[in-house]
Design an enzyme around this catalytic site. Structure first.
Site, PDB file in Angstrom:
ATOM      1  N   THR A   1     -35.207  26.416  48.518  1.00 43.14           N
ATOM      2  CA  THR A   1     -34.760  26.598  47.130  1.00 43.14           C
ATOM      3  C   THR A   1     -35.884  26.197  46.178  1.00 43.14           C
ATOM      4  O   THR A   1     -36.164  26.903  45.205  1.00 43.14           O
ATOM      5  CB  THR A   1     -33.471  25.796  46.871  1.00 43.14           C
ATOM      6  OG1 THR A   1     -32.493  26.220  47.823  1.00 43.14           O
ATOM      7  CG2 THR A   1     -32.929  26.036  45.470  1.00 43.14           C
TER       8      THR A   1
ATOM      9  N   GLN B   1     -34.724  32.144  57.519  1.00 45.80           N
ATOM     10  CA  GLN B   1     -34.057  32.415  58.801  1.00 45.80           C
ATOM     11  C   GLN B   1     -35.023  32.961  59.850  1.00 45.80           C
ATOM     12  O   GLN B   1     -34.625  33.209  60.986  1.00 45.80           O
ATOM     13  CB  GLN B   1     -32.875  33.382  58.603  1.00 45.80           C
ATOM     14  CG  GLN B   1     -31.780  32.850  57.691  1.00 45.80           C
ATOM     15  CD  GLN B   1     -31.042  31.640  58.260  1.00 45.80           C
ATOM     16  OE1 GLN B   1     -31.107  31.341  59.459  1.00 45.80           O
ATOM     17  NE2 GLN B   1     -30.347  30.899  57.398  1.00 45.80           N
TER      18      GLN B   1
ATOM     19  N   GLY C   1     -37.072  23.249  56.592  1.00 42.13           N
ATOM     20  CA  GLY C   1     -37.138  22.608  57.900  1.00 42.13           C
ATOM     21  C   GLY C   1     -35.792  22.501  58.602  1.00 42.13           C
ATOM     22  O   GLY C   1     -35.699  22.625  59.827  1.00 42.13           O
TER      23      GLY C   1
ATOM     24  N   CYS D   1     -14.041  31.977  51.424  1.00 38.89           N
ATOM     25  CA  CYS D   1     -12.619  32.352  51.404  1.00 38.89           C
ATOM     26  C   CYS D   1     -11.800  31.216  50.822  1.00 38.89           C
ATOM     27  O   CYS D   1     -12.136  30.069  50.979  1.00 38.89           O
ATOM     28  CB  CYS D   1     -12.091  32.541  52.814  1.00 38.89           C
ATOM     29  SG  CYS D   1     -12.864  33.847  53.677  1.00 38.89           S
TER      30      CYS D   1
HETATM   31  N1  PLP Z   1     -32.623  31.400  51.877  1.00 42.88           N
HETATM   32  C1  PLP Z   1     -31.894  31.612  52.962  1.00 42.88           C
HETATM   33  C2  PLP Z   1     -31.962  32.934  53.666  1.00 42.88           C
HETATM   34  C3  PLP Z   1     -31.028  30.618  53.421  1.00 42.88           C
HETATM   35  O1  PLP Z   1     -30.280  30.835  54.504  1.00 42.88           O
HETATM   36  C4  PLP Z   1     -30.975  29.394  52.721  1.00 42.88           C
HETATM   37  C5  PLP Z   1     -30.019  28.356  53.142  1.00 42.88           C
HETATM   38  O2  PLP Z   1     -28.884  28.624  53.495  1.00 42.88           O
HETATM   39  C6  PLP Z   1     -31.783  29.223  51.602  1.00 42.88           C
HETATM   40  C7  PLP Z   1     -32.606  30.245  51.198  1.00 42.88           C
HETATM   41  C8  PLP Z   1     -31.788  27.927  50.828  1.00 42.88           C
HETATM   42  O3  PLP Z   1     -32.348  26.916  51.629  1.00 42.88           O
HETATM   43  P1  PLP Z   1     -32.263  25.359  51.233  1.00 42.88           P
HETATM   44  O4  PLP Z   1     -30.842  25.090  50.891  1.00 42.88           O
HETATM   45  O5  PLP Z   1     -32.720  24.641  52.450  1.00 42.88           O
HETATM   46  O6  PLP Z   1     -33.159  25.160  50.069  1.00 42.88           O
END
Ligand code: PLP
Length: 662
Positions: free
Chosen positions: A73, A189, A210, A336
Site C-alpha cells: 500500500t 501476489q 512481505g 458479504c
Molecule cells: N495488492 C494486492 C494484489 C494485494 O493482494 C494486497 C493485499 O491484500 C495489497 C495490494 C495491499 O497490500 P498491503 O496490505 O500489504 O499493503
C-alpha cells in the site's frame, strides 16, 4: 479440537520459522541503527544491504532502485505520487496533454483509491479510467492500445489476489513499448510465485508485501526503474538514500531476508509442478463434495495456489461457515453480509453472472504448503460436502431427521418462510424465491415432506382451499385479505374456533395496518423483507432499540464471570445444522449450549417471548455476526436480557458442546 487448516494465503501467511529466528536475532544482536557509523550500526547496515542485494538478484532489478518500506500500500502511494508529480512537472513545461490514469478493472482497491487521492491532493484533474479485463481475468490489450495515447500512468497487477489470474506482462509490455505513459505493476501476489526480471521489462514501478510470502506484516519493497521519475512519500532522516526516510524496520527486513534466502536457495518452497498437483487434488475433492461447482478463472492462466469457485444455490457465507466449522480457514471472494452478498467487483469485471460473483469463495495457500495440509483439506472438504448434502443444500440423498417449526430462508434481504409440521409431514411455503427452489425440493424430499400450499403475500396467489383456513398438523393457517390483493397469513392453534396466532406472515403489510384484535403483542410478525437487519417484529417492537444498554456484547473472556453471576442463563448456538455436521470430533465441553439455528430462531421466538421470568439468553455463532443479529432481534422485541459473544467461536475461550433444542 482439530488442528486449523489455513487456506487463506492470499490474505496473509504465517511467518517462516527461519524468518522468526532472523527477526529475533536482529532484535537481540543486530539492534544497531544502520545509519550509525559505529560498529553496531555498521553490522545492521551490512544486514540491510545483504537483504537488499538478495532481493535485487531475485527480482532482477538491475540498476533500478529497490527500497524497503511498510508494504505494497505504501509502495502504491509512492509510485502514484511519483508518477503524478512527473505529470505536473511535464505539464508545467507544456510537454504533456495526457489526461488519463488507467488501472486494471480487477486491481486491488489500494490502486484506484490512491489514484483518486493523489489526483485530488495535487489538483491535477486527471480522469480515472478502468482498463477492462477478459473473461479469464487478463487485461484487454486492444482496450489498452486505444487508451494509451491519452494515458499518463497505467496500473496493472502481476497476479490477481481473488482469482490468481496471471497477467500477460509480456503482452502488456509490448503494448506499452514506446508509449509516454508510466507503468506501475502491483507484484504482491507474484512474489515467490512468478519469475520476474524487472530491469528487463518496461515496468517503471513494482511493489511487494512481505506478509504474503511468510515474512511479517509491515514489511515490503518498492522497485523503481532507473530513470523513472521519483518523489519520496516520506522525507526526514534521509534513510534508504533519501528515498524513504524513517529508521528501517530491521527485524522485519531481517525476516524478509530469511524468506528471500529460502526462496533463492530452493528446497523450502514447493516446486511449480508440486503446487499444480496440489491444486488438482483440492479441485477434485471440491468437485466431488460440491456438485455443480464452477471455478471462476481458468487454471491454465491462474496461479496454482489460488482456487476461486462458486456453487449454485449456496451463498459464499454458507460455504465459509461450513468450512470454518471444519476448522478450515478460507475466504469469501467477495465482501458479504449475512443477508446481502455484495458481488465481487473482480468477478463482475470478468463478466461472470451475478450468482457467481456474489457467492464466490477463495481458497489459497502459499508455496510452503505441505502434503499433510493438502490431504487434511481434501478430507475436510469431503466432510463439508456430506454435511451440506445431509442438510439438502447440495444434491445427494441423505435422509435427515424431520423437524417442524418455522424455517426462514433469506436471500438479498427477502425472506422465504417454510412452515413445517413433522407429524403430518406437511409443509406450507410463503413467498418463495427462485434461489431456494432446488434447496427446498431436496430438503423436503429427503425428509419426506409434502408441500400443501405455496402462498404469496403480495397477491394472495396459491390458496386453493375453500374458506379461509387450512390445517397444518395440529396448527391452523388462516388467510386475511387486505387491499390491492395483499394477504396476511396467521399461524397458530384454535381453542373453541378462536385462533391464537403465534406467527403472522405479513408480507409488506405494516404492523399498524393489522386490524385490532387479530394478533396479540406476543404474535411474531414475519415480513417479506428484512429491515435494519431485524429478522421479524411484533406489535410492540422497537427496531431502534439501543443495543448497547445494558451491554449486549459479551467478550469471550468475560463469559465465565457472566455465567457465575447468571446461573440461569442459557447459551444458544445459532449456527446451522450443516455446520455442526462439518465439525470434527466435538471438544470436551466446558458448557452445554442449546442449538437454535438462526434460520429457525423466528420459530422459537413465541416461546421465549411468552416467558414471565426472562432468563438471560447468550447467543453465539462462528464469527459473532449472526449471534449479534439474534440478540439484537430479541432486544428489539422487548426481550431485554439477550446477549451475544463478540467474535464468536473464534474467540470463545471455553469450549462448548451443543445439544439439539428441546
Ligand atoms: N495488492 C494486492 C494484489 C494485494 O493482494 C494486497 C493485499 O491484500 C495489497 C495490494 C495491499 O497490500 P498491503 O496490505 O500489504 O499493503
Amino acid at each position: 479440537m482439530e488442528n486449523e487448516i489455513y487456506l487463506d494465503g492470499n490474505a496473509t501467511t504465517c511467518v517462516l520459522p527461519e524468518a522468526v529466528h532472523a527477526a529475533a536475532q536482529a532484535m537481540r544482536k543486530l539492534y544497531g541503527n544502520p545509519s550509525s557509523s559505529h560498529a553496531a550500526g555498521l553490522k545492521a547496515k551490512a544486514l540491510l544491504e545483504a537483504v537488499r542485494g538478495r532481493a535485487a538478484r531475485l527480482l532482477g532489478t538491475g540498476d533500478g532502485r529497490l527500497m524497503f518500506n511498510s508494504g505494497a500500500t505504501e509502495g502504491i502511494q509512492t509510485a502514484v505520487l511519483s508518477a503524478l508529480c512527473a505529470v505536473r512537472e511535464r505539464r508545467a513545461r507544456g510537454e504533456t496533454a495526457a489526461s488519463l490514469l488507467v488501472y486494471g478493472a480487477t486491481e486491488h482497491k489500494a490502486v484506484p483509491e490512491s489514484l483518486a487521492h493523489w489526483n485530488r491532493v495535487l489538483a491535477l484533474g486527471l480522469t480515472l479510467k478502468k482498463l477492462p479485463v477478459q473473461a479469464d481475468g487478463r487485461h484487454d490489450l486492444d482496450a489498452l492500445r486505444a487508451l494509451l495515447p491519452d494515458a499518463a500512468l497505467v496500473c496493472t497487477m502481476a497476479a490477481n489476489n481473488e482469482t490468481g489470474a496471471i497477467s500477460d506482462l509480456q503482452g502488456l509490455g509490448a503494448v506499452m513499448e514506446g508509449a509516454q505513459a508510466l507503468w506501475m505493476v502491483d507484484g504482491v501476489q507474484a512474489l515467490g510465485k512468478l519469475d520476474l526480471t524487472l530491469s528487463q521489462t518496461r515496468i517503471d514501478y513494482a511493489m511487494f508485501s512481505g506478509h504474503k510470502l511468510y515474512a511479517p506484516k509491515g514489511t515490503g519493497m518498492l522497485y523503481v526503474r532507473a530513470g523513472a521519475p521519483f518523489t519520496p512519500l516520506v522525507v526526514g532522516g534521509g534513510q534508504e538514500c533519501g528515498d524513504r526516510s524513517g529508521t528501517e524496520n530491521m527485524a522485519g527486513i531481517a525476516a524478509l531476508g530469511a524468506v528471500l534466502e529460502a526462496l533463492e536457495s530452493g528446497g523450502a518452497f514447493r516446486s511449480r509442478h508440486e503446487l499444480h498437483g496440489f491444486r488438482e487434488r483440492i479441485a477434485a475433492s471440491l468437485r466431488r463434495a460440491l456438485p455443480g461447482l464452477v471455478f471462476n478463472a481458468p487454471f491454465a492462466t491462474t496461479l496454482p495456489t489460488t482456487l476461486n469457485f462458486s456453487v449454485p444455490g449456496l451463498s459464499g457465507r454458507e460455504l465459509l461457515d461450513v468450512f470454518d466449522a471444519a476448522n478450515m480457514r478460507v475466504s469469501a471472494g467477495s465482501a458479504c453480509s449475512a443477508a446481502r452478498a455484495a458481488p465481487s467487483p473482480v468477478l463482475q469485471a470478468m463478466g461472470l453472472p451475478g450468482w457467481r460473483s456474489a457467492n464466490a469463495v477463495r481458497l489459497s495457500f502459499g508455496p510452503l504448503v505441505d502434503e499433510a495440509t493438502i490431504a487434511g483439506a481434501c478430507e475436510r472438504i469431503a466432510r463439508c460436502g456430506d454435511a451440506l448434502r445431509r442438510a439438502g443444500m447440495v444434491c445427494g440423498h441423505v435422509p435427515a431427521l424431520p423437524q417442524d417449526g418455522v424455517l426462514q430462508l433469506t436471500a438479498n434481504g427477502a425472506h422465504t418462510w417454510l412452515l413445517l409440521d413433522a407429524a403430518s409431514r406437511g409443509c406450507v411455503v410463503i413467498d418463495p424465491q427462485p434461489e431456494f427452489d432446488t434447496r427446498m425440493d431436496r430438503l423436503l424430499d429427503a425428509e419426506g415432506f409434502r408441500i400443501n400450499a405455496v402462498l404469496r403475500t403480495g397477491d394472495g396467489t396459491g390458496w386453493t382451499q375453500d374458506g379461509n383456513r387450512l390445517a397444518l398438523g395440529s396448527q391452523v393457517l388462516q388467510r386475511l385479505r387486505f387491499d390491492n390483493g395483499r394477504v396476511c397469513y396467521l399461524l397458530g392453534s384454535t381453542i373453541g374456533g378462536e385462533l391464537t396466532a403465534r406467527h403472522a406472515f405479513i408480507g409488506d403489510i405494516g404492523p399498524d395496518e393489522l386490524p385490532a384484535g387479530i394478533v396479540t403483542s406476543a404474535t411474531v410478525l414475519c415480513p417479506a423483507r428484512e429491515t435494519q437487519g431485524i429478522l421479524c417484529t411484533t406489535l410492540d417492537a422497537n427496531p431502534e432499540v439501543d443495543t448497547a444498554a445494558p451491554a449486549m456484547n459479551l467478550e469471550s473472556d468475560a463469559l465465565e464471570t457472566f455465567f457465575a453471576a447468571h446461573p440461569d442463563a442459557v447459551l444458544v448456538d445459532v449456527r446451522e445444522a450443516y455446520e455442526h455436521a462439518a465439525c470434527g470430533s466435538p471438544a470436551p465441553a466446558a458448557r452445554v449450549a442449546v442449538s437454535v439455528p438462526l434460520s429457525r430462531l423466528v420459530g422459537r421466538l413465541p416461546d421465549w417471548l411468552r416467558q414471565r421470568e426472562r432468563m438471560p439468553l447468550v447467543f453465539f455463532c462462528r464469527s459473532g455476526n449472526r449471534s449479534a443479529k439474534a440478540a439484537q432481534c430479541l432486544r428489539s422485541l422487548g426481550y431485554g436480557p439477550s446477549f451475544h459473544v463478540s467474535g464468536g467461536m473464534a474467540l470463545a475461550a471455553s469450549a462448548v458442546r451443543t445439544v439439539a433444542a428441546p
